[in-house]
Design a protein around this motif. Structure first.
Motif, PDB file in Angstrom:
ATOM      1  N   PHE A 156       0.844  -1.203   0.000  1.00 42.60           N
ATOM      2  CA  PHE A 156       0.000   0.000   0.000  1.00 42.60           C
ATOM      3  C   PHE A 156       0.873   1.244   0.000  1.00 42.60           C
ATOM      4  O   PHE A 156       2.074   1.180   0.291  1.00 42.60           O
ATOM      5  CB  PHE A 156      -0.918   0.029   1.234  1.00 42.60           C
ATOM      6  CG  PHE A 156      -0.181  -0.078   2.553  1.00 42.60           C
ATOM      7  CD1 PHE A 156       0.445   1.030   3.120  1.00 42.60           C
ATOM      8  CD2 PHE A 156      -0.093  -1.305   3.223  1.00 42.60           C
ATOM      9  CE1 PHE A 156       1.126   0.927   4.326  1.00 42.60           C
ATOM     10  CE2 PHE A 156       0.593  -1.407   4.434  1.00 42.60           C
ATOM     11  CZ  PHE A 156       1.204  -0.292   4.981  1.00 42.60           C
ATOM     12  N   ASP A 185      -9.942   5.449  -6.992  1.00 38.57           N
ATOM     13  CA  ASP A 185     -10.900   4.331  -7.019  1.00 38.57           C
ATOM     14  C   ASP A 185     -10.681   3.454  -8.246  1.00 38.57           C
ATOM     15  O   ASP A 185     -10.689   2.226  -8.155  1.00 38.57           O
ATOM     16  CB  ASP A 185     -12.351   4.854  -7.017  1.00 38.57           C
ATOM     17  CG  ASP A 185     -12.755   5.394  -5.639  1.00 38.57           C
ATOM     18  OD1 ASP A 185     -12.117   5.002  -4.636  1.00 38.57           O
ATOM     19  OD2 ASP A 185     -13.700   6.215  -5.568  1.00 38.57           O
ATOM     20  N   ASN A 188      -7.477   1.519  -7.742  1.00 39.48           N
ATOM     21  CA  ASN A 188      -7.625   0.478  -6.718  1.00 39.48           C
ATOM     22  C   ASN A 188      -8.401  -0.728  -7.243  1.00 39.48           C
ATOM     23  O   ASN A 188      -8.113  -1.856  -6.850  1.00 39.48           O
ATOM     24  CB  ASN A 188      -8.281   1.040  -5.456  1.00 39.48           C
ATOM     25  CG  ASN A 188      -7.263   1.733  -4.559  1.00 39.48           C
ATOM     26  OD1 ASN A 188      -6.056   1.485  -4.669  1.00 39.48           O
ATOM     27  ND2 ASN A 188      -7.737   2.606  -3.687  1.00 39.48           N
ATOM     28  N   SER A 189      -9.363  -0.488  -8.138  1.00 41.26           N
ATOM     29  CA  SER A 189     -10.058  -1.677  -8.657  1.00 41.26           C
ATOM     30  C   SER A 189      -9.167  -2.398  -9.665  1.00 41.26           C
ATOM     31  O   SER A 189      -9.158  -3.621  -9.716  1.00 41.26           O
ATOM     32  CB  SER A 189     -11.451  -1.361  -9.202  1.00 41.26           C
ATOM     33  OG  SER A 189     -11.384  -0.350 -10.149  1.00 41.26           O
ATOM     34  N   HIS A 192      -6.609  -4.395  -7.612  1.00 39.92           N
ATOM     35  CA  HIS A 192      -7.227  -5.091  -6.479  1.00 39.92           C
ATOM     36  C   HIS A 192      -6.477  -6.378  -6.112  1.00 39.92           C
ATOM     37  O   HIS A 192      -6.171  -7.181  -6.981  1.00 39.92           O
ATOM     38  CB  HIS A 192      -8.699  -5.414  -6.791  1.00 39.92           C
ATOM     39  CG  HIS A 192      -9.414  -6.018  -5.628  1.00 39.92           C
ATOM     40  ND1 HIS A 192      -9.810  -5.279  -4.537  1.00 39.92           N
ATOM     41  CD2 HIS A 192      -9.758  -7.304  -5.348  1.00 39.92           C
ATOM     42  CE1 HIS A 192     -10.388  -6.083  -3.652  1.00 39.92           C
ATOM     43  NE2 HIS A 192     -10.351  -7.318  -4.115  1.00 39.92           N
ATOM     44  N   ARG A 196      -2.886  -1.294  -2.681  1.00 38.29           N
ATOM     45  CA  ARG A 196      -3.960  -0.422  -2.229  1.00 38.29           C
ATOM     46  C   ARG A 196      -3.414   0.994  -2.066  1.00 38.29           C
ATOM     47  O   ARG A 196      -2.490   1.241  -1.280  1.00 38.29           O
ATOM     48  CB  ARG A 196      -4.495  -0.953  -0.892  1.00 38.29           C
ATOM     49  CG  ARG A 196      -5.528  -0.093  -0.217  1.00 38.29           C
ATOM     50  CD  ARG A 196      -6.857  -0.057  -0.984  1.00 38.29           C
ATOM     51  NE  ARG A 196      -7.971   0.248  -0.078  1.00 38.29           N
ATOM     52  CZ  ARG A 196      -8.252   1.457   0.391  1.00 38.29           C
ATOM     53  NH1 ARG A 196      -7.493   2.488   0.067  1.00 38.29           N
ATOM     54  NH2 ARG A 196      -9.282   1.621   1.211  1.00 38.29           N
ATOM     55  N   ILE A 198      -4.061   4.596  -0.667  1.00 39.10           N
ATOM     56  CA  ILE A 198      -4.883   5.130   0.419  1.00 39.10           C
ATOM     57  C   ILE A 198      -5.136   6.623   0.175  1.00 39.10           C
ATOM     58  O   ILE A 198      -4.202   7.368  -0.142  1.00 39.10           O
ATOM     59  CB  ILE A 198      -4.186   4.887   1.778  1.00 39.10           C
ATOM     60  CG1 ILE A 198      -4.091   3.367   2.033  1.00 39.10           C
ATOM     61  CG2 ILE A 198      -4.919   5.582   2.914  1.00 39.10           C
ATOM     62  CD1 ILE A 198      -3.183   2.984   3.195  1.00 39.10           C
ATOM     63  N   THR A 350      -2.173  -4.688   5.621  1.00 37.80           N
ATOM     64  CA  THR A 350      -3.053  -3.648   5.072  1.00 37.80           C
ATOM     65  C   THR A 350      -4.382  -3.551   5.840  1.00 37.80           C
ATOM     66  O   THR A 350      -4.825  -2.443   6.170  1.00 37.80           O
ATOM     67  CB  THR A 350      -3.336  -3.918   3.577  1.00 37.80           C
ATOM     68  OG1 THR A 350      -2.092  -4.175   2.924  1.00 37.80           O
ATOM     69  CG2 THR A 350      -4.011  -2.733   2.922  1.00 37.80           C
ATOM     70  N   ASP A 351      -4.992  -4.706   6.132  1.00 37.16           N
ATOM     71  CA  ASP A 351      -6.300  -4.688   6.809  1.00 37.16           C
ATOM     72  C   ASP A 351      -6.211  -4.052   8.189  1.00 37.16           C
ATOM     73  O   ASP A 351      -7.096  -3.294   8.585  1.00 37.16           O
ATOM     74  CB  ASP A 351      -6.850  -6.119   6.971  1.00 37.16           C
ATOM     75  CG  ASP A 351      -7.302  -6.675   5.629  1.00 37.16           C
ATOM     76  OD1 ASP A 351      -7.419  -5.882   4.666  1.00 37.16           O
ATOM     77  OD2 ASP A 351      -7.517  -7.903   5.555  1.00 37.16           O
TER      78      ASP A 351
END
Ligand SMILES: [Zn+2]
Length: 361
Positions: A156, A185, A188-189, A192, A196, A198, A350-351
């Motif tokens: 990320f 966005d 990021n898709s 994926h 990521r 941010i 990341t999570d």
């Protein structure tokens, strides 16, 4: 650990640059100083058995003589005499006090290689949380940031272009920010599961410690790095300002906390242990900014933040892809300070990082 000879010699050449009255020779010494500070090996290893110096790009014959004298005697009478005779002597004396705990690149690499159990390392580092793109004052596109991040093994990156309040750095308006977020966005898709990006911002800390972000802006941002860009030459105590900044709503990271610059300014004067204690309570991470001319906070001040119970963000503050490696400088300071890896938010999965960022009451 041996002393940082490259930093010592780089500083001598910097002194010589400041003592010149001709712009051209000042430029030459400054370039030589930078070359020495950026060497990957200790300058001692450039010494040949016949007493000459192996060629270093951008280090001319005059600078070479200073290097040899420094390696032979540990100092340089030539530099001392030149400084003393210069009309800038008093200013140079002051500049000398503005280089504390700045590491040369060779020293950074040495610290990264020295064993430090439990400390963050380059391979544990999952992503950078301060960087600038072509949307504000950077020269890298969002795609370049992602691709350079992936090439460095990152998962990320936090994109933190300057907020509106900082017009000199082409700060983003609300409308521009909305457009940037659409671009993020889309990327990021596309990336994926691989990377990521941010949605962040480098907010400006005002004179009273307030942050230049409206509630609706805060709601749209995933990462807020708040950093001071004014009052950096003031000798007044600014503890209340920095306390207000770390307690301001929505702030995740206190960026380049002092705003110091190599040989130029000491930055903000404050009761740092008190500021760090408040940051620990507000769950605000203290940044170690790895820009070679900032190195802010450095390992000594980082120790006080560690004692206060703070988390850390180790960032490059990159404005172009080659500067991403500045994160290594931040990692080296964290290692010297004894910061454990778990306190470094860049080393979190990341999570976990995203959950921590989202948790702002
Ligand atoms: Zn900044």
């Amino acid at each position: 650990m041996a002393s940082d000879t490259n930093a010592v010699v780089g500083a001598m050449l910097r002194d010589l640059a400041a003592a010149q009255s001709e712009r051209q020779s000042a430029f030459g010494y400054k370039r030589a100083s930078n070359a020495v500070l950026e060497l990957e090996q200790p300058i001692e290893t450039y010494l040949e058995s016949d007493g000459t110096l192996r060629k270093i790009p951008n280090v001319g014959p005059k600078s070479e003589r200073v290097v040899l004298e420094a390696l032979r005697t540990g100092g340089s009478t030539f530099v001392d005499d030149t400084v003393r005779a210069s009309e800038h002597a008093a200013d140079i004396e002051k500049q000398r006090t503005l280089r504390a705990n700045f590491m040369s690149r060779a020293r950074v690499l040495e610290v990264l290689e020295a064993p430090a159990p439990g400390a963050p390392s380059v391979s544990d580092y999952r992503g950078d949380l301060q960087m600038h793109s072509t949307w504000s004052d950077g020269s890298q596109t969002l795609e370049e940031i992602i691709e350079s991040g992936i090439a460095r093994g990152y998962e990320f990156c936090g994109l933190t272009d300057h907020s509106q309040g900082l017009r000199i750095a082409r700060g983003l308006s609300m409308a521009e920010l909305a457009k940037q977020h659409e671009a993020i966005d889309r990327l990021n898709s596309r990336y994926h599961g691989r990377f990521r990006l941010i949605k962040g911002i480098e907010a400006n800390i005002g004179p009273d410690g307030s942050i230049d972000l409206a509630p609706e802006e805060l709601a749209r941002l995933e990462l807020v790095v708040a950093a001071p860009h004014s009052g950096l030459r003031s000798l007044d105590d600014q503890t209340p300002r920095m306390l207000a900044a770390v307690m301001a709503r929505g702030v995740h990271v206190l960026g380049h906390p002092r705003g110091r610059l190599y040989s130029t300014r000491a930055g903000i004067e404050a009761n740092w242990p008190e500021v760090f204690a408040a940051a620990a309570v507000s769950n605000v991470a203290i940044e170690i900014d790895g820009d070679p001319w900032r190195q802010d906070v450095d390992y000594e001040l980082a120790r006080a933040a560690l004692e206060a119970g703070c988390l850390f963000a180790l960032d490059s503050d990159a404005h172009s892809p080659p500067e991403l490696r500045n994160a290594e400088i931040a990692i080296a300071h964290a290692r010297l300070a004894g910061v454990p890896q778990d306190r470094v938010i860049n080393c979190w999965p990341t999570d976990r990082l995203l959950a921590w960022l989202a948790d702002r009451g």
